[in-house]
Each structure stands twice: as structure tokens, then as C-alpha cells.
Design a protein around this motif. Structure first.
Motif, PDB file in Angstrom:
ATOM      1  N   UNK A 228     -28.188  -5.191  37.880  1.00  0.00           N
ATOM      2  CA  UNK A 228     -28.529  -5.214  36.463  1.00  0.00           C
ATOM      3  C   UNK A 228     -27.458  -5.659  35.445  1.00  0.00           C
ATOM      4  N   UNK A 229     -27.882  -6.891  34.819  1.00  0.00           N
ATOM      5  CA  UNK A 229     -26.881  -7.633  33.934  1.00  0.00           C
ATOM      6  C   UNK A 229     -26.429  -6.608  32.879  1.00  0.00           C
ATOM      7  N   UNK A 230     -27.505  -5.820  32.330  1.00  0.00           N
ATOM      8  CA  UNK A 230     -26.893  -5.078  31.288  1.00  0.00           C
ATOM      9  C   UNK A 230     -26.011  -3.901  31.645  1.00  0.00           C
ATOM     10  N   UNK A 231     -26.338  -3.234  32.652  1.00  0.00           N
ATOM     11  CA  UNK A 231     -25.261  -2.166  32.953  1.00  0.00           C
ATOM     12  C   UNK A 231     -23.983  -2.922  33.512  1.00  0.00           C
ATOM     13  N   UNK A 232     -23.912  -4.122  33.763  1.00  0.00           N
ATOM     14  CA  UNK A 232     -22.677  -4.791  34.000  1.00  0.00           C
ATOM     15  C   UNK A 232     -22.180  -5.174  32.802  1.00  0.00           C
ATOM     16  N   UNK A 233     -22.740  -5.773  31.881  1.00  0.00           N
ATOM     17  CA  UNK A 233     -22.300  -6.112  30.621  1.00  0.00           C
ATOM     18  C   UNK A 233     -21.424  -4.787  29.741  1.00  0.00           C
ATOM     19  N   UNK A 234     -22.397  -3.780  29.794  1.00  0.00           N
ATOM     20  CA  UNK A 234     -21.723  -2.597  29.257  1.00  0.00           C
ATOM     21  C   UNK A 234     -20.444  -2.239  29.628  1.00  0.00           C
ATOM     22  N   UNK A 235     -20.301  -2.244  30.913  1.00  0.00           N
ATOM     23  CA  UNK A 235     -19.009  -1.743  31.501  1.00  0.00           C
ATOM     24  C   UNK A 235     -17.846  -2.834  31.510  1.00  0.00           C
ATOM     25  N   UNK A 238     -15.126  -3.593  28.465  1.00  0.00           N
ATOM     26  CA  UNK A 238     -13.687  -3.280  28.402  1.00  0.00           C
ATOM     27  C   UNK A 238     -13.008  -3.191  29.586  1.00  0.00           C
ATOM     28  N   UNK A 239     -13.480  -4.193  30.714  1.00  0.00           N
ATOM     29  CA  UNK A 239     -12.771  -4.298  31.680  1.00  0.00           C
ATOM     30  C   UNK A 239     -13.217  -3.684  33.129  1.00  0.00           C
ATOM     31  N   UNK A 240     -14.378  -2.729  32.927  1.00  0.00           N
ATOM     32  CA  UNK A 240     -14.653  -1.962  33.920  1.00  0.00           C
ATOM     33  C   UNK A 240     -15.935  -2.437  34.645  1.00  0.00           C
ATOM     34  N   UNK A 241     -16.342  -1.749  35.548  1.00  0.00           N
ATOM     35  CA  UNK A 241     -17.493  -1.864  36.326  1.00  0.00           C
ATOM     36  C   UNK A 241     -18.537  -0.730  36.665  1.00  0.00           C
ATOM     37  N   UNK A 242     -19.739  -0.803  36.621  1.00  0.00           N
ATOM     38  CA  UNK A 242     -20.600   0.142  36.626  1.00  0.00           C
ATOM     39  C   UNK A 242     -20.437   0.934  38.081  1.00  0.00           C
ATOM     40  N   UNK A 243     -19.732   0.571  39.119  1.00  0.00           N
ATOM     41  CA  UNK A 243     -19.456   1.044  40.374  1.00  0.00           C
ATOM     42  C   UNK A 243     -18.156   0.595  40.746  1.00  0.00           C
ATOM     43  N   UNK A 244     -17.726   1.025  41.906  1.00  0.00           N
ATOM     44  CA  UNK A 244     -16.426   0.610  42.610  1.00  0.00           C
ATOM     45  C   UNK A 244     -16.153  -0.872  42.625  1.00  0.00           C
ATOM     46  N   UNK A 245     -15.506  -1.552  42.172  1.00  0.00           N
ATOM     47  CA  UNK A 245     -15.395  -3.147  42.486  1.00  0.00           C
ATOM     48  C   UNK A 245     -14.493  -3.134  43.635  1.00  0.00           C
TER      49      UNK A 245
END
Ligand SMILES: *Cc1c(COP(=O)(O)O)cnc(C)c1O
Length: 391
Positions: A228-235, A238-245
Motif C-alpha cells: 500500500x502506497x498510503x501506508x508507506x508514504x505515511x511512515x 519521517x524516514x520509517x517504514x510500516x514494517x521492518x526494512x
């Protein structure tokens, strides 16, 4: 076997030692207060490689195939009509993925060895007064046949028809190696993978989306969770990811981008053209033909070479690997057995290419292809002596 394996498949490509070293890192907290210092510049720099200022970059733990899925699932709804030309195994697989997502794919069958014909797409766009077509999918570089298509010509027919369809480009074996201009060509979603022009291991899908694509995403109804682009964009903001990169891949990307900008994108494109021209000179000197039907289709990242009647490309590949420690690319699907491929993208120079041509020549003679010993190597060497690479 002593010495290095000569890796001349069109992906994964050679990983520069600098990138290998950069990836040897201990794990760290991906939610630490300073994590953004590593990641935020990467999003901006990736956009430079795609030549987009207006777009947004996404880094997924995936491969090019995941990038394909992200591109379509974030911007389209079930049953939406999209158009894709099929001229090789990769365009075939992307079409298959689109169909399995539930899209209505209009497939334009093109002869393998050619690519996207903008005039065939134009016809569909002009007839589509109701704007039922929501997207045009283009594989810029068909890695199976060694064919590059003209993406700008597709943008032109979209503009001439004043058609609002989104333009999707698979740039997995072209972005960072062959000229690609996301903003100038009005590309809405472009997909790359870490293991080709970016010279990294497989494992990261690198995707850029235009503002128009992000806007379309607000009403697009295909399900997406992981991508999901939206979940990614939100995280990502500030330089973070919605899950472990994947930390090693992020450090690898940082080094890859440093290497790319040190050489410069235009110089990289020129080097790929120059090395590819040497390979093509060798193929001509051998008296063999490329799968690509005409110079307008020639790829600067991979050459697909047709073996003479009665000799399987698979035998050349097997002999090259077992006897000379040289990895060549296999023929896929429709051209299986009829061709072999020399990948010439990523971290390469003249002597590496000459080594691969030499091994190819020996393997071809070993399996009974009648070519003049040394002819291809000599032709490529003279090409390299006679012209200068970028610098
Ligand atoms: C390699 C490649 C892909 C698929 O990439 P994976 O990373 O193997 O999923 C897609 N398209 C093209 C043109 C490719 O060369």
C-alpha cells in the motif's frame, strides 16, 4: 574453480565490492531516532535516477515482480481496462499478473524481437471515446529478447489523443542503465529492481509514482496491504517504514547511489551503449543474428543471440558454464533453446566484456557452431580501441 565466475546474465548483475562491503552491517533499531538520516536522502536520490522531481519514491522489500503488483494494485480497480503489448517473457508475465489481479487486459501481440508500437496503441486510444482504458503498460526493455521500446512515443500518442490513461513502465532492466525520464515522458508509475542497473542483490523493488497516480490511488479499489502506497508514504515521511526494512539493502542502496552519481547518469547510459555496441560488433563478426529485428529495437543492456538451426542455445549456455565458468542468460518461453543471452549491464568495463565474448566464442565452437576463432573478440576489441567511452 579458480578465479571469478563471469556473470553475464541480465540480472542479477555483478555487485561492486564497495556495495558488498557497505552491506556488511550489524542490525540496528529501525525505529531509532536517527534512522531517517539513512533513509530520507535515499528517497530523494532514487528520484534523481528515475529523473523525477514531482514523483514519489517507494522502496519495498520485494523484487521487480512485487513492483509490478504495487504499481497496478495501488492505482486501479477490479475490472479496469488496461493495454499492454506482449513481445517477450517479461511483458507476458506482467500481463499475467494484471489478469490475475482482476484487470481487463487488452493484449496487443507483437512479434518477438520487436516491442511496443505506439501506433497500435494510438488506434485503441482514438477509438476509446468514453475513456474506458485506464492504463497503458510498457516494458521499456524486454530482457528476454533484448528489445528496447520508445516510451516517449507512447506518451506522445496519449497526449495527441488527449487520453487520461495512466502510463505504467517496467524499467527493471533499463532504469539506471538506459535513458529513462519519468517527468519528461509523463510516466505515472515506473518500476525498477535492485539486482540490475542498481548493481545490488535482489530483494528491493524500487518504484516511483507520479502525483496523478497517487491521486488515482485515492479511489482505486484493488486490494493492497503489503504494497500500500498510503501506508508507506505515511511512515516514509519521517524516514520509517510500516514494517521492518532490510537494513543491508538500504546501506547497499546508499552505496549504489553514490557510485551512480560519481559516474553520472548520462555517462552510464553512454558506457552501456558503447559496451553493447562492442557486443553487437562481435555478433555481426560471428555471422550470427540478434533476436531484435532492427536497430531501433537494439537493447544496450542485453543481447539475445539466435543460434544456428540445429544447435540449441541451452548447449552453449551449459558448455560456457561448465567449461569456462561463464554464466550466460537462457532463452525463455517462445525462444527457449533458440537463443542465448549476454547481459551487459551494471558494473562492467571493456575487458570484462571481452572476457565474456571470448568464453562465448569458445563455448560456441565447442558445441559445433562454425565461427572464425577470435572473430567476435577482435571485432569488439577494435570497436573499443576506436572509440572512447564516456570519459
Ligand atoms: C528481471 C525483470 C523483471 C522481474 O524481476 P524480478 O526481480 O525477478 O521479480 C521484470 N521485468 C523485467 C524487464 C526484468 O528484466
Amino acid at each position: 574453480m579458480a578465479g571469478r565466475n563471469f556473470l553475464f546474465v541480465p540480472g542479477p548483475t555483478n555487485i561492486p565490492d564497495r556495495i558488498i562491503r557497505a552491506m556488511a552491517v550489524p542490525s540496528e533499531d529501525h525505529r531509532s531516532p536517527i534512522f531517517g538520516q539513512l533513509t530520507l536522502p535515499l528517497f530523494e536520490q532514487v528520484k534523481e535516477v528515475f529523473r523525477t522531481k514531482a514523483g514519489q519514491a517507494f522502496l519495498f522489500p520485494a523484487t521487480g515482480t512485487g513492483g509490478w503488483e504495487a504499481a497496478l494494485s495501488n492505482t486501479l480497480s477490479p475490472g479496469d481496462k488496461v493495454v499492454c503489448s506482449r513481445y517477450g517473457q517479461f511483458s507476458h508475465l506482467w500481463i499475467d499478473l494484471a489478469q490475475r489481479l482482476g484487470l481487463d487486459v487488452v493484449v496487443l501481440e507483437e512479434e518477438w524481437g520487436t516491442g511496443t508500437h505506439a501506433e497500435h496503441i494510438e488506434k485503441l486510444l482514438v477509438e476509446d471515446k468514453a475513456h474506458k482504458i485506464k492504463g497503458i503498460m510498457v516494458v521499456q526493455n524486454e530482457t528476454a529478447t533484448g528489445v528496447t521500446s520508445d516510451v516517449a512515443s507512447v506518451r506522445k500518442v496519449l497526449d495527441q489523443a488527449k487520453h487520461p490513461a495512466l502510463l505504467y513502465v517496467d524499467g527493471v532492466s533499463s532504469i539506471g542503465s538506459i535513458d529513462f525520464r519519468m517527468d519528461e515522458w509523463g510516466v505515472d508509475v515506473a518500476v525498477a529492481g535492485s539486482q540490475k542497473g542498481f548493481m545490488m542483490p535482489a530483494g528491493m523493488a524500487i518504484v516511483c509514482a507520479s502525483q496523478k497516480a497517487l491521486e488515482a490511488g485515492k479511489t482505486a479499489k484493488l486490494p493492497r496491504i503489503f504494497f500500500d502506497f498510503g501506508d508507506q508514504a505515511k511512515a516514509n515521511a519521517t524516514g520509517y517504514f510500516p514494517y521492518t526494512p532490510s537494513l543491508p539493502l538500504l546501506y547497499g542502496l546508499k552505496e549504489s547511489l553514490a557510485i551512480i552519481f560519481e559516474e553520472g547518469l548520462d555517462n552510464i547510459y553512454q558506457r552501456h551503449h558503447y559496451l553493447a555496441s562492442g557486443v553487437r560488433a562481435a555478433v555481426a563478426a560471428w555471422g550470427l543474428k540478434l533476436c531484435a529485428k532492427a536497430p531501433r529495437w537494439y537493447s544496450d543492456t542485453v543481447s539475445t543471440i539466435v543460434t544456428p538451426e540445429g544447435i540449441s542455445g541451452a548447449d552453449v549456455i551449459s558448455r560456457a558454464y561448465q567449461r569456462y565458468n561463464l554464466s550466460l542468460g537462457a532463452g525463455l518461453s517462445q525462444v527457449a533453446g533458440k537463443v542465448f543471452r549476454i547481459g551487459h549491464l551494471g558494473d562492467l568495463n571493456e575487458l570484462m566484456v571481452l572476457g565474456a565474448l571470448s568464453g562465448t566464442e569458445m563455448a560456441m565452437r565447442d558445441v559445433g557452431i562454425k565461427i572464425e576463432p577470435g572473430s567476435g573478440v577482435a571485432a569488439a576489441a577494435e570497436h573499443f580501441r576506436g572509440s572512447n567511452s564516456a570519459k
